[in-house]
Design a protein around this motif. Structure first.
Motif, PDB file in Angstrom:
ATOM      1  N   GLY A 131      23.432 -33.125  24.878  1.00 46.06           N
ATOM      2  CA  GLY A 131      24.479 -32.953  25.884  1.00 46.06           C
ATOM      3  C   GLY A 131      24.923 -31.511  25.989  1.00 46.06           C
ATOM      4  N   VAL A 132      25.108 -30.857  24.838  1.00 42.38           N
ATOM      5  CA  VAL A 132      25.477 -29.439  24.834  1.00 42.38           C
ATOM      6  C   VAL A 132      24.370 -28.607  25.485  1.00 42.38           C
ATOM      7  CG1 VAL A 132      25.911 -27.438  23.365  1.00 42.38           C
ATOM      8  CG2 VAL A 132      26.988 -29.633  22.827  1.00 42.38           C
ATOM      9  N   ALA A 133      23.108 -28.950  25.188  1.00 44.15           N
ATOM     10  CA  ALA A 133      21.982 -28.231  25.778  1.00 44.15           C
ATOM     11  C   ALA A 133      21.988 -28.348  27.295  1.00 44.15           C
ATOM     12  CB  ALA A 133      20.665 -28.765  25.213  1.00 44.15           C
ATOM     13  N   ASP A 134      22.262 -29.553  27.798  1.00 43.93           N
ATOM     14  CA  ASP A 134      22.314 -29.757  29.251  1.00 43.93           C
ATOM     15  C   ASP A 134      23.397 -28.883  29.884  1.00 43.93           C
ATOM     16  OD1 ASP A 134      20.248 -31.616  29.310  1.00 43.93           O
ATOM     17  OD2 ASP A 134      21.585 -33.343  29.159  1.00 43.93           O
ATOM     18  N   PRO A 142      19.965 -20.054  29.038  1.00 41.30           N
ATOM     19  CA  PRO A 142      18.734 -20.708  28.577  1.00 41.30           C
ATOM     20  C   PRO A 142      18.485 -20.626  27.080  1.00 41.30           C
ATOM     21  CG  PRO A 142      18.251 -18.668  29.770  1.00 41.30           C
ATOM     22  CD  PRO A 142      19.700 -18.960  29.991  1.00 41.30           C
ATOM     23  N   ALA A 143      18.826 -19.509  26.441  1.00 38.91           N
ATOM     24  CA  ALA A 143      18.558 -19.381  24.999  1.00 38.91           C
ATOM     25  C   ALA A 143      19.346 -20.420  24.210  1.00 38.91           C
ATOM     26  CB  ALA A 143      18.899 -17.974  24.525  1.00 38.91           C
ATOM     27  N   GLU A 144      20.638 -20.552  24.545  1.00 35.23           N
ATOM     28  CA  GLU A 144      21.478 -21.533  23.855  1.00 35.23           C
ATOM     29  C   GLU A 144      21.004 -22.957  24.132  1.00 35.23           C
ATOM     30  OE1 GLU A 144      22.451 -19.050  25.688  1.00 35.23           O
ATOM     31  OE2 GLU A 144      24.065 -17.912  24.720  1.00 35.23           O
ATOM     32  N   ALA A 145      20.617 -23.202  25.381  1.00 35.35           N
ATOM     33  CA  ALA A 145      20.130 -24.531  25.750  1.00 35.35           C
ATOM     34  C   ALA A 145      18.858 -24.872  24.967  1.00 35.35           C
ATOM     35  CB  ALA A 145      19.860 -24.594  27.254  1.00 35.35           C
ATOM     36  N   TYR A 146      17.940 -23.910  24.900  1.00 35.27           N
ATOM     37  CA  TYR A 146      16.660 -24.157  24.222  1.00 35.27           C
ATOM     38  C   TYR A 146      16.882 -24.497  22.744  1.00 35.27           C
ATOM     39  CZ  TYR A 146      11.763 -23.547  22.931  1.00 35.27           C
ATOM     40  OH  TYR A 146      10.483 -23.752  22.478  1.00 35.27           O
ATOM     41  N   ASP A 147      17.745 -23.751  22.076  1.00 33.95           N
ATOM     42  CA  ASP A 147      18.008 -24.009  20.653  1.00 33.95           C
ATOM     43  C   ASP A 147      18.545 -25.427  20.440  1.00 33.95           C
ATOM     44  OD1 ASP A 147      17.166 -21.485  19.971  1.00 33.95           O
ATOM     45  OD2 ASP A 147      19.181 -20.633  19.809  1.00 33.95           O
ATOM     46  N   ASN A 148      19.456 -25.854  21.313  1.00 37.04           N
ATOM     47  CA  ASN A 148      20.032 -27.190  21.159  1.00 37.04           C
ATOM     48  C   ASN A 148      19.029 -28.288  21.493  1.00 37.04           C
ATOM     49  OD1 ASN A 148      23.060 -27.201  20.436  1.00 37.04           O
ATOM     50  ND2 ASN A 148      22.903 -25.516  21.900  1.00 37.04           N
ATOM     51  N   TYR A 149      18.197 -28.072  22.522  1.00 39.84           N
ATOM     52  CA  TYR A 149      17.155 -29.058  22.829  1.00 39.84           C
ATOM     53  C   TYR A 149      16.192 -29.207  21.657  1.00 39.84           C
ATOM     54  CZ  TYR A 149      18.241 -29.452  27.864  1.00 39.84           C
ATOM     55  OH  TYR A 149      18.838 -29.710  29.069  1.00 39.84           O
ATOM     56  N   LYS A 150      15.773 -28.072  21.076  1.00 41.80           N
ATOM     57  CA  LYS A 150      14.832 -28.131  19.959  1.00 41.80           C
ATOM     58  C   LYS A 150      15.447 -28.831  18.751  1.00 41.80           C
ATOM     59  CE  LYS A 150      11.252 -26.392  19.608  1.00 41.80           C
ATOM     60  NZ  LYS A 150       9.878 -26.948  19.811  1.00 41.80           N
ATOM     61  N   SER A 151      16.738 -28.581  18.488  1.00 43.28           N
ATOM     62  CA  SER A 151      17.409 -29.244  17.373  1.00 43.28           C
ATOM     63  C   SER A 151      17.492 -30.747  17.612  1.00 43.28           C
ATOM     64  CB  SER A 151      18.811 -28.663  17.182  1.00 43.28           C
ATOM     65  OG  SER A 151      18.764 -27.298  16.810  1.00 43.28           O
ATOM     66  N   ALA A 152      17.819 -31.130  18.844  1.00 40.78           N
ATOM     67  CA  ALA A 152      17.892 -32.554  19.186  1.00 40.78           C
ATOM     68  C   ALA A 152      16.520 -33.199  19.064  1.00 40.78           C
ATOM     69  CB  ALA A 152      18.440 -32.724  20.601  1.00 40.78           C
ATOM     70  N   LEU A 153      15.491 -32.516  19.578  1.00 41.60           N
ATOM     71  CA  LEU A 153      14.136 -33.059  19.529  1.00 41.60           C
ATOM     72  C   LEU A 153      13.695 -33.293  18.089  1.00 41.60           C
ATOM     73  CD1 LEU A 153      11.488 -33.835  20.941  1.00 41.60           C
ATOM     74  CD2 LEU A 153      10.853 -31.410  20.917  1.00 41.60           C
ATOM     75  N   ALA A 154      14.004 -32.358  17.204  1.00 42.83           N
ATOM     76  CA  ALA A 154      13.606 -32.502  15.800  1.00 42.83           C
ATOM     77  C   ALA A 154      14.220 -33.757  15.188  1.00 42.83           C
ATOM     78  CB  ALA A 154      14.019 -31.262  15.010  1.00 42.83           C
ATOM     79  N   ILE A 172      13.531 -29.103  27.898  1.00 39.94           N
ATOM     80  CA  ILE A 172      12.692 -27.953  27.545  1.00 39.94           C
ATOM     81  C   ILE A 172      11.764 -27.612  28.699  1.00 39.94           C
ATOM     82  CG2 ILE A 172      10.803 -27.226  26.026  1.00 39.94           C
ATOM     83  CD1 ILE A 172      12.254 -28.838  23.782  1.00 39.94           C
ATOM     84  N   GLY A 173      11.223 -28.642  29.361  1.00 38.27           N
ATOM     85  CA  GLY A 173      10.351 -28.413  30.502  1.00 38.27           C
ATOM     86  C   GLY A 173      11.045 -27.653  31.617  1.00 38.27           C
ATOM     87  N   HIS A 174      12.295 -28.003  31.883  1.00 39.44           N
ATOM     88  CA  HIS A 174      13.058 -27.290  32.920  1.00 39.44           C
ATOM     89  C   HIS A 174      13.229 -25.817  32.547  1.00 39.44           C
ATOM     90  CE1 HIS A 174      13.945 -30.484  35.672  1.00 39.44           C
ATOM     91  NE2 HIS A 174      14.546 -31.220  34.766  1.00 39.44           N
ATOM     92  N   LEU A 175      13.514 -25.559  31.275  1.00 36.41           N
ATOM     93  CA  LEU A 175      13.701 -24.171  30.842  1.00 36.41           C
ATOM     94  C   LEU A 175      12.402 -23.379  30.939  1.00 36.41           C
ATOM     95  CD1 LEU A 175      15.990 -24.725  27.729  1.00 36.41           C
ATOM     96  CD2 LEU A 175      16.679 -23.850  29.958  1.00 36.41           C
ATOM     97  N   GLU A 176      11.290 -24.002  30.543  1.00 39.10           N
ATOM     98  CA  GLU A 176       9.994 -23.326  30.649  1.00 39.10           C
ATOM     99  C   GLU A 176       9.671 -23.035  32.117  1.00 39.10           C
ATOM    100  OE1 GLU A 176       8.782 -22.193  28.090  1.00 39.10           O
ATOM    101  OE2 GLU A 176       8.590 -23.590  26.425  1.00 39.10           O
ATOM    102  N   ARG A 177       9.978 -23.980  32.981  1.00 40.83           N
ATOM    103  CA  ARG A 177       9.721 -23.779  34.412  1.00 40.83           C
ATOM    104  C   ARG A 177      10.550 -22.628  34.954  1.00 40.83           C
ATOM    105  NH1 ARG A 177      12.834 -25.237  38.406  1.00 40.83           N
ATOM    106  NH2 ARG A 177      14.020 -26.746  37.155  1.00 40.83           N
TER     107      ARG A 177
END
Length: 334
Positions: A131-134, A142-154, A172-177
Motif C-alpha cells: 500500500g505504501v509502495a502504491d 519511484p525509488a521509494e515505491a520500488y523498495d517497498n514493492y520489493k520488500s512486500a514481494l519478498a 514493479i512492472g509499472h515502475l520499470e515501464r
C-alpha cells in the motif's frame, strides 16, 4: 438460524469475493449479516462489514467502502480485535489511495503495518508495504515505491501468497515501464498475469493485461496494444470493476491517439473521464485530461485541460506529472 450458518454464508462471500464474483459475494455477506445481527454477534457483524467494504472498494464505489470500513474499524476497536483493526485500516488506506488522499492513505497503512508487526502477521505487513509502495508510485517517488514493492514481494514469496506476489510484480512492472525498461516491465507483468491465472483471479489477469498493453503501446505496437486494452476493458466491464475499466479505456485512448485516430481516442477518454469523476479517482482524471488536451483542436481548449490536470497533480503532490503539464503549457504560450 445458527452461528454456523452465518459463518458459512460469510465464508462463501469471502470465496466469491476472491474470485471476483462480487454480486454473489455481496449477497452471501448480506445473508450472513442478517443472521449475525439477529444473534447479536458483533464480531461477525464487523467481519461481514469489512467484506462488504472490500467488495465496494474493488468495484470502485469508494464512498460506500469508506462508510463500511469506518464503522467496522470502530467495532473492532470496541471488541479489542487488533487484527480486525489492521485490516480495516488497510482498507481505508486503499480507499484513500484511490481517491488521491495520499497523506491519509500513508497514515492508515503505517498504522496497519504497526499492528501487523506487533501481531507477527507477515501477510499483513506485506499488504501494508504494498500500500505504501502504491502511494509512493502515485506521488512520483519511484525509488521509494520500488523498495517497498520489493520488500512486500519478498514476504509474499516467503509465505507463498501468489496473489500478493502478482500485485507486487504489477507495481514493479509499472515502475520499470515508466523508467523505459520495457523488457523488464514485460517480464514483471507476464509473471504477474500467470500468477493471477493460477489462482483464478480474472480481475488480476485483466490488470496485468493492461500493463502489458501499455508496454506494447510504448513500443509502437498499437494493434497489439489496442487488442489487449480492449480485452482488459471487456473483463473489467463484465466484473463491474469501474476503476479497472476506466484505466483500460484511458490506455485505449492513448493508443488510438498514438495511432492517429482522434475520434476513437476522444470517445475512450470521455468514457474514462466520466467514470473517474464518478468514483473520485483524481489521478486517473488528470491523466485523461492530459489526453484530451493533446487532442484539443484549439490552443485555448488545450490550455484549459492542461491547467485543470496541473491543478490536480499539484494537489496530489505528483511532482513529475505536474512538471510535464507545466512544460506543455509553456509550449502553448500565452
Amino acid at each position: 438460524m445458527t452461528p454456523g450458518q452465518a459463518d458459512s454464508f460469510r465464508g462463501l462471500g469471502d470465496a466469491e469475493r476472491m474470485r471476483g464474483s462480487w454480486a454473489d459475494a455481496r449477497a452471501n455477506y448480506l445473508r450472513a449479516r442478517e443472521i449475525y445481527e439477529d444473534l447479536g454477534d458483533r464480531c461477525g457483524q464487523a467481519g461481514v462489514m469489512w467484506g462488504l467494504a472490500e467488495v465496494a472498494r474493488t468495484q470502485g464505489r469508494h464512498a460506500d467502502a469508506r462508510e463500511l470500513f469506518e464503522p467496522a474499524l470502530t467495532m473492532y476497536e470496541q471488541l479489542g480485535d487488533r487484527r480486525g483493526c489492521g485490516d480495516a485500516l488497510w482498507g481505508l488506506g486503499n480507499v484513500a489511495l484511490s481517491t488521491g488522499r495520499y497523506e491519509d492513505g500513508a497514515d492508515a497503512f503505517a498504522r496497519a503495518r504497526s499492528i501487523y508487526e506487533q501481531l507477527g502477521d507477515r501477510q499483513g505487513q506485506a499488504q501494508a508495504l504494498r500500500g505504501v509502495a502504491d502511494i509512493e508510485r502515485n506521488r512520483d517517488r519511484p525509488a521509494e515505491a520500488y523498495d517497498n514493492y520489493k520488500s512486500a514481494l519478498a514476504i509474499y514469496e516467503e509465505i507463498g501468497d501468489l496473489r500478493g506476489q502478482a500485485q507486487s510484480l504489477r507495481g514493479i512492472g509499472h515502475l520499470e515501464r515508466l523508467d523505459g525498461r520495457y523488457d523488464q516491465a514485460r517480464d514483471a507483468f507476464t509473471r504477474a498475469r500467470d500468477l493471477s491465472a493460477r489462482i483464478g483471479d480474472r480481475r488480476g489477469e485483466a490488470d496485468m493485461l493492461r500493463g502489458l498493453a501499455d508496454v506494447e503501446r510504448l513500443l509502437g505496437r498499437t494493434a497489439e496494444a489496442r487488442d489487449a486494452f480492449t480485452r482488459a476493458a471487456s473483463v473489467h466491464r463484465e466484473l463491474g470493476n469501474q476503476g479497472g475499466l476506466a484505466f483500460a479505456l484511458r490506455g485505449l485512448g492513448d493508443t488510438e491517439c498514438a495511432d492517429g485516430r482522434p475520434a476513437e481516442a476522444r470517445a475512450a477518454y470521455e468514457e474514462a473521464r466520466g467514470i473517474f469523476e464518478r468514483i473520485g479517482n483524481r489521478r486517473g482524471l488528470a491523466a485523461v485530461l492530459r489526453g484530451l488536451a493533446d487532442l484539443a483542436p484549439h490552443a485555448a481548449e488545450a490550455r484549459q485541460a492542461y491547467t485543470e490536470a496541473l491543478g490536480i497533480y499539484e494537489e496530489l503532490g505528483a511532482g513529475t506529472s505536474a512538471a510535464e503539464c507545466r512544460d506543455r503549457l509553456a509550449a502553448l504560450g500565452e
